[in-house]
Design a protein around this motif. Sequence first.
Motif, PDB file in Angstrom:
ATOM      1  N   LEU A  33      -1.914  14.241  -9.251  1.00 14.42           N
ATOM      2  CA  LEU A  33      -0.736  13.926 -10.057  1.00 14.42           C
ATOM      3  C   LEU A  33      -0.759  12.464 -10.505  1.00 14.42           C
ATOM      4  O   LEU A  33      -0.345  12.144 -11.619  1.00 14.42           O
ATOM      5  N   GLY A  34      -1.256  11.575  -9.649  1.00 13.04           N
ATOM      6  CA  GLY A  34      -1.401  10.171 -10.037  1.00 13.04           C
ATOM      7  C   GLY A  34      -2.377  10.015 -11.192  1.00 13.04           C
ATOM      8  O   GLY A  34      -2.137   9.245 -12.129  1.00 13.04           O
ATOM      9  N   ALA A  35      -3.483  10.750 -11.139  1.00 10.39           N
ATOM     10  CA  ALA A  35      -4.464  10.693 -12.225  1.00 10.39           C
ATOM     11  C   ALA A  35      -3.858  11.251 -13.516  1.00 10.39           C
ATOM     12  O   ALA A  35      -4.079  10.706 -14.607  1.00 10.39           O
ATOM     13  N   VAL A  64       5.188  19.378 -14.335  1.00 13.87           N
ATOM     14  CA  VAL A  64       3.871  19.663 -13.746  1.00 13.87           C
ATOM     15  C   VAL A  64       3.861  19.277 -12.266  1.00 13.87           C
ATOM     16  O   VAL A  64       3.316  20.010 -11.428  1.00 13.87           O
ATOM     17  N   ALA A  65       4.480  18.151 -11.922  1.00 17.21           N
ATOM     18  CA  ALA A  65       4.520  17.718 -10.521  1.00 17.21           C
ATOM     19  C   ALA A  65       5.303  18.711  -9.674  1.00 17.21           C
ATOM     20  O   ALA A  65       4.869  19.082  -8.574  1.00 17.21           O
ATOM     21  N   ALA A  66       6.453  19.161 -10.162  1.00 13.26           N
ATOM     22  CA  ALA A  66       7.263  20.107  -9.400  1.00 13.26           C
ATOM     23  C   ALA A  66       6.529  21.429  -9.196  1.00 13.26           C
ATOM     24  O   ALA A  66       6.512  21.977  -8.082  1.00 13.26           O
ATOM     25  N   VAL A  87       5.735  14.495   1.947  1.00 16.51           N
ATOM     26  CA  VAL A  87       5.374  13.088   2.162  1.00 16.51           C
ATOM     27  C   VAL A  87       3.895  12.874   1.847  1.00 16.51           C
ATOM     28  O   VAL A  87       3.506  11.858   1.270  1.00 16.51           O
ATOM     29  N   GLY A  88       3.059  13.848   2.177  1.00 11.38           N
ATOM     30  CA  GLY A  88       1.625  13.750   1.876  1.00 11.38           C
ATOM     31  C   GLY A  88       1.369  13.706   0.377  1.00 11.38           C
ATOM     32  O   GLY A  88       0.554  12.910  -0.103  1.00 11.38           O
ATOM     33  N   ALA A  89       2.073  14.562  -0.384  1.00 10.29           N
ATOM     34  CA  ALA A  89       1.895  14.561  -1.838  1.00 10.29           C
ATOM     35  C   ALA A  89       2.385  13.242  -2.432  1.00 10.29           C
ATOM     36  O   ALA A  89       1.725  12.650  -3.299  1.00 10.29           O
ATOM     37  N   ALA A  90       3.534  12.761  -1.959  1.00  8.77           N
ATOM     38  CA  ALA A  90       4.044  11.473  -2.442  1.00  8.77           C
ATOM     39  C   ALA A  90       3.097  10.341  -2.052  1.00  8.77           C
ATOM     40  O   ALA A  90       2.852   9.424  -2.842  1.00  8.77           O
ATOM     41  N   GLY A  91       2.556  10.420  -0.829  1.00 10.57           N
ATOM     42  CA  GLY A  91       1.607   9.400  -0.367  1.00 10.57           C
ATOM     43  C   GLY A  91       0.325   9.406  -1.181  1.00 10.57           C
ATOM     44  O   GLY A  91      -0.229   8.347  -1.495  1.00 10.57           O
ATOM     45  N   GLY A  92      -0.173  10.583  -1.533  1.00 10.26           N
ATOM     46  CA  GLY A  92      -1.370  10.677  -2.371  1.00 10.26           C
ATOM     47  C   GLY A  92      -1.139  10.055  -3.739  1.00 10.26           C
ATOM     48  O   GLY A  92      -1.988   9.334  -4.264  1.00 10.26           O
ATOM     49  N   TRP A  96      -3.002   6.645  -5.090  1.00 11.60           N
ATOM     50  CA  TRP A  96      -3.713   6.630  -6.362  1.00 11.60           C
ATOM     51  C   TRP A  96      -3.142   5.555  -7.283  1.00 11.60           C
ATOM     52  O   TRP A  96      -3.880   4.771  -7.872  1.00 11.60           O
ATOM     53  N   TYR A  97      -1.828   5.543  -7.409  1.00  9.41           N
ATOM     54  CA  TYR A  97      -1.153   4.651  -8.345  1.00  9.41           C
ATOM     55  C   TYR A  97      -1.452   3.188  -8.029  1.00  9.41           C
ATOM     56  O   TYR A  97      -1.672   2.388  -8.926  1.00  9.41           O
ATOM     57  N   HIS A  98      -1.467   2.838  -6.749  1.00  4.64           N
ATOM     58  CA  HIS A  98      -1.625   1.436  -6.357  1.00  4.64           C
ATOM     59  C   HIS A  98      -3.064   1.020  -6.046  1.00  4.64           C
ATOM     60  O   HIS A  98      -3.291  -0.126  -5.672  1.00  4.64           O
ATOM     61  N   THR A  99      -4.005   1.925  -6.182  1.00  2.00           N
ATOM     62  CA  THR A  99      -5.411   1.559  -5.976  1.00  2.00           C
ATOM     63  C   THR A  99      -6.211   1.868  -7.243  1.00  2.00           C
ATOM     64  O   THR A  99      -6.425   1.000  -8.078  1.00  2.00           O
ATOM     65  N   VAL A 100      -6.636   3.089  -7.363  1.00  2.18           N
ATOM     66  CA  VAL A 100      -7.454   3.495  -8.507  1.00  2.18           C
ATOM     67  C   VAL A 100      -6.682   3.337  -9.815  1.00  2.18           C
ATOM     68  O   VAL A 100      -7.234   2.886 -10.819  1.00  2.18           O
TER      69      VAL A 100
END
Length: 170
Positions: A33-35, A64-66, A87-92, A96-100
């Motif tokens: 979802l981040g990508a 799409v996220a929902a 929490v895992g989906a939000a963490g993923g 992604w958002y804050h790294t890649v």
Amino acid sequence: PAVPLKEGAALMWEIPVEGGTALLAALSVGAALGAFYDVFRLLRLAFRHHWLTIFLEDLLFCTVAAVSVFLLLLEVRNGGIRMFLLVGAAGGFFLWYHTVGLLLVSLADWIFAFFRLCLRGIVYLLFKPLALLVGMVIKQREKPEGYRKKVKKGEKKEENLLEKHAPHGV
């Protein structure tokens, strides 16, 4: 030793042994979802968007996220809501958002700036000679009326001779 639970009482935070793979699946969905969101971020960097377009893009992303998280819950827990999956989906997504994502957007911003600079250079090289030519034509139009007259060679010489030798009062 595990603490025995009352019958029928299940904690939302309980992570069973097979929950490790479920958590990895949730992290993967979040990263995907981040990508997907970065596609919209890159489009917004490359092109100006109207506020309505941004609203529709965000609405599409949220839909799409929902649906993605619902399908994850349906696949992993038969539709049962487990907080560790959310929490895992939000963490993923966050990872992604804050790294890649940051790296990708920074790199894309640099690339877009480079292409804009190259495009400006190409436009300058193509249109600068045209602008100079138009400027010369405009200057030619501003010259005195007699300056641009085309006279046959013989007539011009006679005219010049007459002007030189003619009396001033005539």
